[in-house]
Scaffold this active site. Structure first.
Site, PDB file in Angstrom:
ATOM      1  CB  SER A 261     -44.075 -36.765  27.917  1.00  0.00           C
ATOM      2  OG  SER A 261     -45.098 -37.018  27.266  1.00  0.00           O
TER       3      SER A 261
ATOM      4  CD  GLU B 245      -3.156  -0.655  -0.077  1.00  0.00           C
ATOM      5  OE1 GLU B 245      -3.587   0.585  -0.068  1.00  0.00           O
ATOM      6  OE2 GLU B 245      -3.566  -1.402  -0.625  1.00  0.00           O
TER       7      GLU B 245
END
Length: 753
Positions: A424, A158
């Site tokens: 249940s 960069e």
């Protein structure tokens, strides 16, 4: 005409063109000499023309030597002159623009670096990072703490002269312009890292002359106020790396599931390569493009002398990074739960926070693996596509939570947000309520057809066993006995007990509560089993232990150290002895743990839409659910099948290396028989209520109108709206009979387990 020797007449002569435009004149040589000689002969036109040409050539050479303003060197001097003039005017124009746009900016004395959005670091019980949450998705990491490859890779690709320029790099800008002109398109940028930081910190992304001028001014200011290392650290901790990751820490954890401190060379090159086009080059979107760009970064690093050829060879031999389109890992369900709870504890998040949780990452990973493996090996053939798990200790601390099959595919938390009928698995609350009014595990009831108002529940296998103890009835999940008990206790008392133990959801106090028709979350259900495990104390489910600022100031700490008692120890002892038999002799045999005493209960809803197993040892209470988000039926999956097997796998791993210990109150206790006889089957009276009278007994279960026949049974669906942010949730319902001779059944509802 004049006469005499001295008065000879002179004829005018028109010589060749001597450069004076052919003007008439008298040449001095044509004058008559005093000796009276003959006049000179006139020049011929041809000779005059030759002389004229020679004169022109001579004149041209003389002019070049004299430098009178013509020729090549004169042209060069004129170009230089105008370049200087234009340069001066250009500088004046640029200076004017700078002054103009600079005047539109706030005073430099008021400039300051904006605060980085707050990060929330979420830690496991042992201090390991679970996740980072916030606008950035990661904490800030000091330059000296991150992998050295990261800054080297970014500088190489960069801004190679980062440490030598003054915020703007004229050479880099010229190189970029030349490259772009030669290629005919925009292939290279000339902005320095300082300029990029200035843009990210202060400016909008729009490309205008004003923004560019302001970017340069801010870059100069940054270079004057901060060191190069400070600028580089700010840049690396704020720049966007794609996939909603801002900063190297967020990106490292997003793509590699590791900290930026531990990134290797190849991974650092990939991160640096993303800066050109973060979204397009993200390995979550295009891993091949990301890898190709990383190779260019490695070449740039070698050119700058940061790495050697051997290091490049090693880096290039690594497999390409392939990240999922979203964060992956079940721990992100935990992180989402934490972020949902934080505002209610401390308000708006305005600063960096550190949150200590109760999660055991080892258990979390094991839970995720167990569910994934069971879904992979059995889910397809059983038509089960989703699962959830929650594991809680005796204090209510959540030790593991899995909200679904794959967080990357679906972020909806089915463990804490989805409400479903427990079937249940709700029966232990019915039995506990019965024990509280004097019934015992050895109390005997008649397993036979029973009618409650217009509802006649049946057992899962449609068989009746006659006289059974309550312990046998719970172990085998007999629906008729649960229905009788809820009549004896009263539905409203069952609901009260369930709320007392930890269920927060609203429940309907009707007869069908016996079979778990009111919806609850898996977290609620599991935490409500914890009082059986811990001796009767409420175990409020919680995942956050402490919230602190980055400097260690404690903002919140939980207060679950002194829970209230919600069950009598004698009741706990009796319930534990009964639920142990669910695993040893009943519907939960697949969940048995070698060497450990465990208890629990199975649950299955209508038409096998949902299957659950909730159980516990003296160490952990764990609940597991299997089903489908769209409510499709599974292929006869009951709570004693797939969920019980998954529960076994997880609990074996969770108890590895621990010394077995018995459940509370299961040793040295003699069975107790109540003094009551066997309740008669048929029209069930209980506690002074006439079960057959709809005017006295609570209303029949909701949704009993409009039934359809299925497998010789009658069934009805209670369609539920989709949950917020989670999509459709499986519907459920209860069964009934139509006509005078057929019995209503809950065969498909919670089929005994």
């Amino acid at each position: 005409m004049a006469s005499g020797k001295s008065g000879q007449r002179i004829e005018p002569s028109f010589g060749g063109n001597d450069g004076d435009g052919g003007d008439l004149r008298v040449d001095a040589s044509d004058r008559v000499a005093g000796g009276g000689s003959k006049p000179r002969r006139a020049k011929s036109p041809e000779r005059g023309a030759k002389r004229e040409k020679r004169g022109k050539r001579a004149g041209g050479r003389g002019s070049g030597r004299s430098g009178s303003g013509g020729g090549f060197f004169g042209l060069v001097r004129r170009l230089a002159y105008w370049c200087v003039v234009l340069g001066i005017w250009g500088a004046i124009g640029v200076g004017g623009l700078v002054l103009y746009y600079g005047a539109r900016m706030p005073s430099a004395t008021s400039w300051s670096i904006p605060e980085r959005p707050p990060n929330v670091k979420i830690l496991a019980a042992n201090g390991d990072i679970i996740a980072n949450r916030g606008a950035t998705g990661g904490e800030a990491v000091a330059l000296e703490d991150m992998s050295p490859y990261i800054p080297q890779a970014v500088i190489a690709i960069e801004d190679r002269r980062f440490y030598s320029h003054f915020g703007v790099d004229p050479l880099g800008l010229a190189r970029a312009m030349l490259t772009n002109v030669m290629s005919g398109r925009m292939v290279q940028g000339g902005s320095t890292l300082t300029q990029q930081l200035a843009k990210n910190l202060f400016l909008s992304p729009e490309r205008t002359l004003e923004r560019k001028v302001q970017e340069v001014l801010l870059a100069f200011w940054l270079e004057q106020k901060y060191t190069k290392d400070q600028i580089l650290a700010m840049y690396l901790n704020r720049v966007f790396f794609g996939s909603n990751a801002y900063g190297v820490e967020a990106a490292s954890r997003r793509y590699f599931n590791k900290s930026a401190r531990d990134v290797n060379l190849g991974e650092a090159a990939l991160l640096a390569g993303l800066l050109k086009a973060p979204s397009r080059l993200s390995p979550a979107r295009d891993p091949e493009a990301a890898e190709e760009r990383a190779q260019l970064v490695l070449g740039a690093m070698r050119e700058e002398g940061f790495i050697s050829d051997s290091e490049i060879k090693t880096a290039m031999s690594q497999a390409p990074t392939r990240a999922k389109s979203f964060w992956s890992g079940a721990e992100h369900y935990v992180a989402d739960m934490v972020m949902d709870q934080v505002p209610g504890m401390i308000g708006e998040v305005t600063q960096d926070l550190v949150i200590d949780t109760t999660i055991d990452l080892t258990l979390e990973k094991k839970a995720e693996e167990v569910l994934a493996e069971r879904l992979e090996t059995e889910g397809g053939k059983l038509n089960a596509s989703q699962a959830a798990l929650v594991s809680i200790d005796g204090t209510g601390a959540i030790r593991a939570l899995v909200g679904g099959r794959d967080y990357a595919e679906s972020q909806f938390d089915r463990a804490s947000k989805a409400k479903r009928q427990p079937g249940s698995a709700f029966k232990p609350f019915v039995y506990a309520a019965a024990l509280e009014i004097g019934r015992t595990p050895m109390s005997v009831r008649n397993d036979a057809p029973v009618r409650i108002g217009n509802w006649t529940p049946e057992n899962y296998d449609q068989k009746y066993r006659g006289e059974v103890t309550l312990a046998d009835a719970l172990a085998n999940s007999l629906n008729t006995i649960a229905a009788q008990l809820v009549m004896e206790v009263g539905p409203q008392n069952v609901v009260k007990l369930a709320h007392r133990l930890g269920i927060d959801s609203d429940m309907q106090a009707n007869a069908s509560i016996a079979l778990g028709t009111s919806e609850v979350t898996l977290v609620e259900l599991t935490s409500s089993y914890a009082p059986f495990m811990n001796g009767g104390f409420k175990a409020t489910p919680h995942v956050i232990r402490r919230i602190s600022t980055a400097d260690g100031t404690v903002l919140y700490e939980n207060t679950y150290d002194n829970p209230p008692r919600v069950l009598d120890p004698a009741i706990v002892s009796e319930m534990n002895r009964m639920m142990v038999r669910v695993l040893t002799d009943g519907t939960g045999k697949n969940a048995r743990l070698p060497g450990w005493e465990a208890a629990g209960k199975t649950g299955t809803t209508q038409s096998f839409r949902d299957a659950l197993f909730v159980g516990y040892t003296s160490n952990l209470a764990t609940g597991i659910w299997f089903g489908n988000d769209d409510g499709k039926f599974m292929k006869k999956v009951t709570g004693g099948g797939l969920p019980a097997r998954a529960w076994h796998d997880f609990m074996v791993a969770a108890h590895e290396g621990l010394s077995p210990s018995p459940l509370f109150g299961t040793t040295g206790v003699q069975p107790v028989f109540d003094e009551g006889g066997i309740a008669a089957a048929g029209e069930m009276p209980a506690d002074g209520f006439d079960a057959g009278s709809p005017d006295v007994f609570p209303e029949r279960p909701a949704g009993m109108d409009g039934v359809e026949s299925m497998d010789g049974m009658a069934a009805v669906d209670q369609v539920r709206p989709a949950e917020q942010a989670g999509g459709p949730i499986p519907p459920a319902g209860v069964g009934e009979t139509t006509g005078g001779t057929r019995r209503t059944t809950l065969f498909d509802l919670l089929t005994g387990g």
